[in-house]
Design a protein around this motif. Structure first.
Motif, short mmCIF file in Angstrom:
data_model
loop_
_atom_site.label_atom_id
_atom_site.label_comp_id
_atom_site.label_asym_id
_atom_site.label_seq_id
_atom_site.Cartn_x
_atom_site.Cartn_y
_atom_site.Cartn_z
N GLY A 39 0.83 -1.20 0.00
CA GLY A 39 0.00 0.00 0.00
C GLY A 39 0.87 1.24 0.00
O GLY A 39 1.88 1.31 -0.69
N GLY A 40 0.48 2.26 0.78
CA GLY A 40 1.29 3.47 0.90
C GLY A 40 1.03 4.48 -0.20
O GLY A 40 0.06 4.39 -0.96
N GLU A 41 1.92 5.47 -0.28
CA GLU A 41 1.73 6.60 -1.18
C GLU A 41 1.72 6.21 -2.64
O GLU A 41 0.95 6.75 -3.43
CB GLU A 41 2.82 7.66 -0.93
N VAL A 42 2.59 5.28 -3.02
CA VAL A 42 2.63 4.88 -4.43
C VAL A 42 1.31 4.23 -4.82
O VAL A 42 0.72 4.55 -5.87
CB VAL A 42 3.81 3.93 -4.71
N ALA A 43 0.83 3.31 -4.00
CA ALA A 43 -0.45 2.67 -4.29
C ALA A 43 -1.58 3.70 -4.38
O ALA A 43 -2.43 3.64 -5.28
CB ALA A 43 -0.77 1.64 -3.21
N ALA A 44 -1.58 4.65 -3.46
CA ALA A 44 -2.61 5.68 -3.47
C ALA A 44 -2.55 6.55 -4.71
O ALA A 44 -3.57 7.08 -5.16
CB ALA A 44 -2.49 6.55 -2.21
N SER A 45 -1.35 6.69 -5.29
CA SER A 45 -1.19 7.58 -6.44
C SER A 45 -1.61 6.96 -7.76
O SER A 45 -1.84 7.67 -8.74
CB SER A 45 0.27 8.04 -6.54
N VAL A 46 -1.71 5.62 -7.80
CA VAL A 46 -1.95 4.97 -9.09
C VAL A 46 -3.35 4.39 -9.24
O VAL A 46 -3.77 4.09 -10.36
CB VAL A 46 -0.91 3.87 -9.37
N ALA A 47 -4.08 4.22 -8.15
CA ALA A 47 -5.43 3.64 -8.25
C ALA A 47 -6.20 3.91 -6.97
O ALA A 47 -5.61 4.00 -5.89
CB ALA A 47 -5.36 2.13 -8.49
N ALA A 48 -7.50 4.03 -7.10
CA ALA A 48 -8.33 4.19 -5.91
C ALA A 48 -8.25 2.95 -5.03
O ALA A 48 -8.25 3.04 -3.81
CB ALA A 48 -9.77 4.47 -6.31
N ARG A 49 -8.19 1.78 -5.65
CA ARG A 49 -8.07 0.51 -4.93
C ARG A 49 -7.01 -0.35 -5.61
O ARG A 49 -6.98 -0.46 -6.85
CB ARG A 49 -9.40 -0.23 -4.90
N VAL A 50 -6.14 -0.95 -4.83
CA VAL A 50 -5.14 -1.88 -5.34
C VAL A 50 -5.40 -3.23 -4.70
O VAL A 50 -5.48 -3.35 -3.47
CB VAL A 50 -3.70 -1.41 -5.02
N VAL A 51 -5.54 -4.26 -5.52
CA VAL A 51 -5.77 -5.63 -5.05
C VAL A 51 -4.52 -6.44 -5.35
O VAL A 51 -4.14 -6.59 -6.52
CB VAL A 51 -7.00 -6.25 -5.75
N VAL A 52 -3.87 -6.93 -4.30
CA VAL A 52 -2.61 -7.65 -4.45
C VAL A 52 -2.82 -9.11 -4.07
O VAL A 52 -3.16 -9.43 -2.92
CB VAL A 52 -1.50 -7.04 -3.57
#
Length: 288
Positions: A199-212
């Protein structure tokens, strides 16, 4: 309607039945099936939600056969026909891990899609293979914009570590930040390459939700960079071929999300659908 844009290819699946030996013979079984990441998602989703596929195949017998096979899954097709149909050779080791040799051919030449092909779109899904080459890269970006104008949600799959490295991770992150999908799907290795695995700032910058996805370990869901769910993966009896497992997961997740499911329920549906493909060859819907 779920609309999926991307590849419709022939899969030539080589199942090694003994450890692979370099520079000599290795015993194997060989299968041919309908493939392509986007086509896999569409085929699996179609039984659960109205689904349309947009793509390009060659003006040849292989293309006609692939279109017929995908239509038989209940998918509404909008397909351009020109050039040579692509194929992927997949060499699958006895432990289920695979090495892929793609020749996307006509699939990578998608361009000039008629806007009416997006009529009824509620969600647009795009595997990142669509960003590999022009003119398809620019066309996918245009379709994302058109879908947004129609109020649709958008999801992107990271697709492949090899693809991310070939395109350049910084470049891909820039595209994602511009397109700002509602959901970004990535497996553990892809998430690590992109820097979104925790997660973190990078995840927040590229998509509203990131599913890993973490294989047999729980799937993590991050909203605005913060983990909001960790969803266990039920054990499966046998793993023979991981090809298409991520596509099946995306199909299950998207069909459930369109129906109003929350992140946990959507992931659970994705897990169940992924489990149905990993004991059979290729990423097509298991038969028999």
């Amino acid at each position: 309607m779920l609309v999926v844009v991307g590849d419709l290819l022939e899969d030539i699946v080589v199942w090694a039945t003994e450890p692979i030996r370099a520079a000599t013979d290795s015993a194997a079984q060989v299968f041919r099936s309908r493939g392509g990441s986007a086509a896999n998602v569409a085929a699996h989703a179609a039984a659960r939600t109205p689904t349309r596929f947009i793509g390009r195949v060659g003006d040849d017998g292989a293309g006609a056969a692939l279109v017929s096979a995908l239509a038989a899954s209940g998918v509404d097709l909008r397909v351009q026909r020109e050039g040579r149909t692509g194929a992927v050779v997949l060499v699958v080791a006895p432990d289920g891990e695979r090495t892929m040799f793609p020749d996307r051919a006509a699939a990578a030449e998608l361009s000039g899609v008629e806007p009416r092909w997006l009529d009824g779109v509620a969600w647009l899904h795009v595997p990142s293979y669509g960003f590999e080459h022009e003119p398809m890269r620019g066309e996918v970006r245009r379709l994302v914009a058109l879908a947004r104008d129609r109020g649709a949600r958008v999801s992107i799959d990271a697709s492949s570590t090899g693809l991310l490295e070939g395109l350049g991770v910084a470049r891909v992150l820039g595209w994602l930040a511009q397109l700002r999908p509602d959901v970004l799907f990535a497996n553990e290795a892809e998430a690590e390459r992109l820097g979104v695995d925790g997660g973190g700032e990078v995840a927040a910058s590229v998509a509203a939700r990131v599913v890993v996805k973490h294989g047999p370990e729980p799937t993590d869901v991050f909203d605005a960079g913060e983990r909001v769910a960790r969803v266990p993966v039920p054990p499966v009896a046998a793993v023979r071929d991981l090809t298409g497992a991520g596509d099946a997961f995306a199909a299950g997740y998207l069909a459930a999300a369109i129906d109003g499911a929350d992140a946990t329920a959507a992931c659970a549906t994705g897990h169940a659908l992924a489990a149905s493909v990993i004991a059979s060859a290729g990423g097509d819907i298991p038969h028999g």
